[in-house]
Motif scaffolding. Structure first.
Motif, PDB file in Angstrom:
ATOM      1  N   GLU A 149       0.822  -1.212   0.000  1.00 41.19           N
ATOM      2  CA  GLU A 149       0.000   0.000   0.000  1.00 41.19           C
ATOM      3  C   GLU A 149       0.855   1.261   0.000  1.00 41.19           C
ATOM      4  O   GLU A 149       0.464   2.281  -0.572  1.00 41.19           O
ATOM      5  N   CYS A 150       2.020   1.205   0.633  1.00 44.80           N
ATOM      6  CA  CYS A 150       2.926   2.350   0.580  1.00 44.80           C
ATOM      7  C   CYS A 150       3.460   2.535  -0.837  1.00 44.80           C
ATOM      8  O   CYS A 150       3.482   3.652  -1.368  1.00 44.80           O
ATOM      9  N   LEU A 151       3.875   1.437  -1.480  1.00 47.52           N
ATOM     10  CA  LEU A 151       4.399   1.517  -2.847  1.00 47.52           C
ATOM     11  C   LEU A 151       3.330   1.969  -3.833  1.00 47.52           C
ATOM     12  O   LEU A 151       3.622   2.656  -4.813  1.00 47.52           O
ATOM     13  N   ARG A 152       2.087   1.614  -3.573  1.00 50.87           N
ATOM     14  CA  ARG A 152       1.004   1.960  -4.487  1.00 50.87           C
ATOM     15  C   ARG A 152       0.847   3.473  -4.634  1.00 50.87           C
ATOM     16  O   ARG A 152       0.520   3.976  -5.707  1.00 50.87           O
ATOM     17  N   VAL A 153       1.049   4.213  -3.537  1.00 50.16           N
ATOM     18  CA  VAL A 153       0.818   5.660  -3.575  1.00 50.16           C
ATOM     19  C   VAL A 153       2.109   6.467  -3.399  1.00 50.16           C
ATOM     20  O   VAL A 153       2.070   7.684  -3.260  1.00 50.16           O
ATOM     21  N   LEU A 154       3.252   5.784  -3.409  1.00 47.36           N
ATOM     22  CA  LEU A 154       4.528   6.492  -3.317  1.00 47.36           C
ATOM     23  C   LEU A 154       4.672   7.435  -4.506  1.00 47.36           C
ATOM     24  O   LEU A 154       4.298   7.102  -5.634  1.00 47.36           O
ATOM     25  N   ASP A 155       5.218   8.615  -4.270  1.00 50.75           N
ATOM     26  CA  ASP A 155       5.382   9.610  -5.335  1.00 50.75           C
ATOM     27  C   ASP A 155       6.500   9.165  -6.279  1.00 50.75           C
ATOM     28  O   ASP A 155       7.679   9.289  -5.965  1.00 50.75           O
ATOM     29  N   ARG A 156       6.124   8.657  -7.449  1.00 51.39           N
ATOM     30  CA  ARG A 156       7.107   8.136  -8.402  1.00 51.39           C
ATOM     31  C   ARG A 156       7.862   9.249  -9.118  1.00 51.39           C
ATOM     32  O   ARG A 156       8.813   8.960  -9.847  1.00 51.39           O
ATOM     33  N   LEU A 174       2.353  -9.679  -7.153  1.00 50.37           N
ATOM     34  CA  LEU A 174       1.579  -8.531  -6.673  1.00 50.37           C
ATOM     35  C   LEU A 174       2.370  -7.244  -6.826  1.00 50.37           C
ATOM     36  O   LEU A 174       1.815  -6.191  -7.147  1.00 50.37           O
ATOM     37  N   LEU A 175       3.685  -7.322  -6.622  1.00 54.80           N
ATOM     38  CA  LEU A 175       4.533  -6.145  -6.775  1.00 54.80           C
ATOM     39  C   LEU A 175       4.674  -5.742  -8.235  1.00 54.80           C
ATOM     40  O   LEU A 175       4.689  -4.555  -8.562  1.00 54.80           O
ATOM     41  N   ALA A 487       2.239   7.079   3.228  1.00 58.56           N
ATOM     42  CA  ALA A 487       3.274   7.216   2.208  1.00 58.56           C
ATOM     43  C   ALA A 487       3.975   8.570   2.296  1.00 58.56           C
ATOM     44  O   ALA A 487       5.197   8.660   2.154  1.00 58.56           O
ATOM     45  N   ARG A 488       3.207   9.646   2.538  1.00 51.62           N
ATOM     46  CA  ARG A 488       3.827  10.969   2.631  1.00 51.62           C
ATOM     47  C   ARG A 488       4.790  11.041   3.818  1.00 51.62           C
ATOM     48  O   ARG A 488       5.858  11.636   3.731  1.00 51.62           O
ATOM     49  N   LYS A 489       4.406  10.434   4.926  1.00 48.56           N
ATOM     50  CA  LYS A 489       5.290  10.436   6.086  1.00 48.56           C
ATOM     51  C   LYS A 489       6.540   9.608   5.818  1.00 48.56           C
ATOM     52  O   LYS A 489       7.649   9.966   6.216  1.00 48.56           O
ATOM     53  N   THR A 490       6.368   8.496   5.126  1.00 48.17           N
ATOM     54  CA  THR A 490       7.510   7.651   4.768  1.00 48.17           C
ATOM     55  C   THR A 490       8.457   8.401   3.842  1.00 48.17           C
ATOM     56  O   THR A 490       9.684   8.342   3.993  1.00 48.17           O
ATOM     57  N   MET A 498      18.374  10.667   3.710  1.00 45.74           N
ATOM     58  CA  MET A 498      19.339  10.902   2.628  1.00 45.74           C
ATOM     59  C   MET A 498      19.830  12.334   2.581  1.00 45.74           C
ATOM     60  O   MET A 498      20.692  12.676   1.765  1.00 45.74           O
ATOM     61  N   GLY A 499      19.255  13.209   3.419  1.00 43.22           N
ATOM     62  CA  GLY A 499      19.699  14.596   3.436  1.00 43.22           C
ATOM     63  C   GLY A 499      19.285  15.380   2.219  1.00 43.22           C
ATOM     64  O   GLY A 499      20.012  16.266   1.757  1.00 43.22           O
ATOM     65  N   ILE A 500      18.081  15.071   1.658  1.00 38.75           N
ATOM     66  CA  ILE A 500      17.581  15.831   0.516  1.00 38.75           C
ATOM     67  C   ILE A 500      16.289  16.525   0.926  1.00 38.75           C
ATOM     68  O   ILE A 500      15.604  16.080   1.853  1.00 38.75           O
ATOM     69  N   PRO A 501      15.924  17.615   0.272  1.00 39.81           N
ATOM     70  CA  PRO A 501      14.717  18.352   0.668  1.00 39.81           C
ATOM     71  C   PRO A 501      13.465  17.497   0.514  1.00 39.81           C
ATOM     72  O   PRO A 501      13.355  16.693  -0.410  1.00 39.81           O
ATOM     73  N   HIS A 502      12.528  17.700   1.415  1.00 41.81           N
ATOM     74  CA  HIS A 502      11.234  17.019   1.306  1.00 41.81           C
ATOM     75  C   HIS A 502      10.227  17.956   0.667  1.00 41.81           C
ATOM     76  O   HIS A 502      10.059  19.100   1.099  1.00 41.81           O
ATOM     77  N   VAL A 503       9.568  17.467  -0.368  1.00 44.72           N
ATOM     78  CA  VAL A 503       8.561  18.252  -1.074  1.00 44.72           C
ATOM     79  C   VAL A 503       7.259  17.474  -1.054  1.00 44.72           C
ATOM     80  O   VAL A 503       7.230  16.279  -1.367  1.00 44.72           O
ATOM     81  N   GLY A 504       6.173  18.119  -0.673  1.00 46.52           N
ATOM     82  CA  GLY A 504       4.874  17.462  -0.656  1.00 46.52           C
ATOM     83  C   GLY A 504       4.441  17.095  -2.063  1.00 46.52           C
ATOM     84  O   GLY A 504       4.298  17.973  -2.916  1.00 46.52           O
ATOM     85  N   PRO A 505       4.240  15.797  -2.352  1.00 42.49           N
ATOM     86  CA  PRO A 505       3.915  15.352  -3.706  1.00 42.49           C
ATOM     87  C   PRO A 505       2.427  15.332  -3.964  1.00 42.49           C
ATOM     88  O   PRO A 505       1.626  15.415  -3.056  1.00 42.49           O
ATOM     89  N   PRO A 506       2.041  15.214  -5.232  1.00 38.76           N
ATOM     90  CA  PRO A 506       0.620  15.082  -5.560  1.00 38.76           C
ATOM     91  C   PRO A 506       0.123  13.697  -5.205  1.00 38.76           C
ATOM     92  O   PRO A 506       0.903  12.759  -5.070  1.00 38.76           O
ATOM     93  N   HIS A 507      -1.177  13.567  -5.065  1.00 32.15           N
ATOM     94  CA  HIS A 507      -1.793  12.277  -4.778  1.00 32.15           C
ATOM     95  C   HIS A 507      -1.885  11.472  -6.060  1.00 32.15           C
ATOM     96  O   HIS A 507      -2.365  11.945  -7.073  1.00 32.15           O
ATOM     97  N   SER A 508      -1.406  10.244  -6.019  1.00 36.67           N
ATOM     98  CA  SER A 508      -1.570   9.358  -7.171  1.00 36.67           C
ATOM     99  C   SER A 508      -1.689   7.936  -6.666  1.00 36.67           C
ATOM    100  O   SER A 508      -1.026   7.550  -5.722  1.00 36.67           O
ATOM    101  N   VAL A 509      -2.556   7.173  -7.293  1.00 39.92           N
ATOM    102  CA  VAL A 509      -2.774   5.791  -6.893  1.00 39.92           C
ATOM    103  C   VAL A 509      -2.427   4.889  -8.060  1.00 39.92           C
ATOM    104  O   VAL A 509      -2.844   5.140  -9.183  1.00 39.92           O
ATOM    105  N   ARG A 510      -1.676   3.835  -7.770  1.00 36.62           N
ATOM    106  CA  ARG A 510      -1.299   2.887  -8.830  1.00 36.62           C
ATOM    107  C   ARG A 510      -2.020   1.572  -8.610  1.00 36.62           C
ATOM    108  O   ARG A 510      -2.235   1.186  -7.507  1.00 36.62           O
TER     109      ARG A 510
END
Length: 510
Positions: A149-156, A174-175, A487-490, A498-510
């Motif tokens: 479920e995390c991978l399904r909505v992860l910001d690709r 399934l993956l 997913a957003r929290k993850t 990783m020391g990179i900026p966090h940017v709020g991504p759009p919602h997407s479902v796979r």
């Protein structure tokens, strides 16, 4: 020590990767199987060895023996050499940004247009950052559902996920449906020292070949592989934990492996890892309403009744979990027998089967109990069934019962609530957070069978309350336990690790 629920990542010179740590792994309290305390959530719809899916290899890089070979993980590893000094956060590291490889191409010989560059904390990536989850199993249980479920909505657009599966199994199919590349390693036992070491080195090699910048270990044993491989590769690792571990030398050894962050599935697990000095964040397992409702909509009640031998004209009362004694299916049967005295129009459904080879005799005991209670013709045992059918059975149930004696989350509870179905549950850790007594469901003292039976009978006696609790539960679970929020929290934890900026991504479902 970080405050409860706070995620704390080490700064320059404190990454932990430079520490000389001697450790050895062995017959962990959970080696070879998942213990009753290990909250793998509901495996009631899990795809186990009995129901294998798709044997195709598209998107899968098989390494080792055929998928038919299923060998457990157990035994002892000897003491291994200390970790080499690794790069510190804040220090430039050379990474490979390999891009996305065609699935029929070999990353050993073709780099897919990748380039070598130096990354520093604060850099922004013009292409998705490659990350990889580590899964110890090839079947789908609660922990694997969390990952899916995390991978399904992860910001690709920001992260390119892959999965390294330590044993073959239907999970890879399934993956693949989520367009995730899966690397399947050779099955081995934990006591096969050279194979464990080989798996760790193979993970390190895959990380370098694929330009992976972060490993995400899914479970306690997975950290032994992912944490060690990340330290050897000089990349970040985070670690999702599902339960409180039993004390012992092997637990201490795995806890000594460095990590950039722990994602805990409930307050009890969070508090445990905070007490061990780990940078820990509470990240509830996510439930995807869109996926559940879409699956349930495809399952006609009449068709389900015919498929599983259920009386479609009766009200369905359902329990969904893998068949283990601590899940309390025997409590459910005794409560069902009592409820039938005042609600003769109900039919009980037990969804799930034995998983990971644990307590395989329990289903036989349950069927024998149902016969002795005189309700054998009023209860159906489905075994493992497809996820869509699980969602359909839950959605068509009048009431869901969750009598687990120990439960750090309780995926069935959250899924039923998301589908608008009220729940009666023992007040274990997870259900006590998910349910609001008197508003979205009913909580019963853990192990109190008499109270469970009484509460089930009372709940079935009020159609109005059942509807009200179901609607309120749907609203609350979507707000508090939605998959997108998880997913957003993850993603935020990935960025910090990783020391990179966090940017709020759009919602997407796979």
């Amino acid at each position: 020590m970080p405050a409860h629920g706070q995620h704390v990542f080490r700064g320059p010179g404190q990454s932990g990767l430079g520490e000389r740590t001697a450790f050895h792994l062995g017959g962990c309290q959970r080696a070879g199987h998942r213990s009753p305390r290990q909250s793998r959530g509901t495996a009631r719809g899990a795809v186990g060895p009995e129901r294998r899916q798709g044997s195709g290899t598209r998107g899968v890089r098989r390494i080792g023996v055929p998928a038919r070979r299923q060998i457990g993980h157990r035994g002892v590893l000897p003491r291994s050499p200390p970790f080499p000094d690794g790069p510190e956060i804040g220090k430039p590291v050379e990474i490979r940004n390999a891009g996305t490889l065609p699935r029929d191409r070999n990353p050993r010989t073709e780099r897919g247009g990748g380039e070598i560059r130096t990354a520093r904390p604060g850099d922004t990536m013009s292409s998705p950052v490659p990350i990889a989850w580590i899964s110890c199993v090839g079947e789908k249980g609660g922990a694997e559902t969390l990952m899916i479920e995390c991978l399904r909505v992860l910001d690709r657009t920001r992260f390119r996920p892959e999965v390294i599966q330590l044993r073959p199994g239907p999970l890879e199919g399934l993956l693949r449906e989520l367009d995730v590349v899966v690397h399947v390693l050779e099955t081995h036992r934990m006591r096969e020292i050279h194979k464990v070491a080989g798996a760790i080195l193979r993970i390190r090699s895959l990380a370098k070949e694929r330009g992976i910048r972060l490993l995400h270990s899914n479970g306690f044993r997975a950290h032994a592989y992912g944490g060690t491989a990340a330290a050897l590769a000089g990349i970040a690792e985070v670690w999702t934990t599902h339960t409180v571990e039993q004390p012992g030398w092997s637990t201490a050894a795995i806890l000594a492996i460095p990590t950039r962050g722990v994602l805990a599935n409930c307050p009890r697990t969070r508090d445990y890892f905070v007490s061990k000095g780990k940078p820990t964040t509470l990240v509830w397992p996510g439930v995807n309403r869109e996926v559940l409702e879409s699956a349930a909509a495809k399952c006609d009640r009449t068709a389900l009744a015919s498929r599983y031998g259920i009386d479609a004209g009766r009200r369905w009362v359902t329990v969904g979990a893998r068949l283990q004694r601590f899940k309390g299916q025997d409590h459910f049967l005794r409560a069902l027998a009592r409820a039938l005295r005042t609600a003769p129009d109900i039919h009980g459904i037990v969804v799930g089967g034995s998983l990971f080879g644990q307590e395989s005799d329990y289903q036989r005991e349950l069927k024998s109990l149902a016969a002795s209670l005189g309700i054998a013709d009023r209860v159906t045992f489905t075994g493992f069934i497809p996820d869509a059918d699980v969602a359909g059975l839950l959605a068509n149930s009048t009431l869901v019962v969750h009598p687990a004696m120990e439960e750090d989350f309780g995926l069935t509870v959250a899924e039923a609530q998301m589908l608008g179905v009220p729940v009666v549950a023992y007040a274990a850790v997870g259900p006590a957070v998910i349910l609001v007594p008197g508003e979205t469901g009913w909580l019963v003292p853990v192990g109190d069978e008499s109270a469970l039976a009484t509460t089930v009978a009372e709940a079935l006696g009020s159609d109005l309350r059942l509807r009200e609790f179901g609607g309120a539960g749907r609203t609350r679970v979507e707000r508090e336990f939605g998959a997108v929020a998880q997913a957003r929290k993850t993603e935020e934890i990935y960025s910090m690790a990783m020391g990179i900026p966090h940017v709020g991504p759009p919602h997407s479902v796979r």
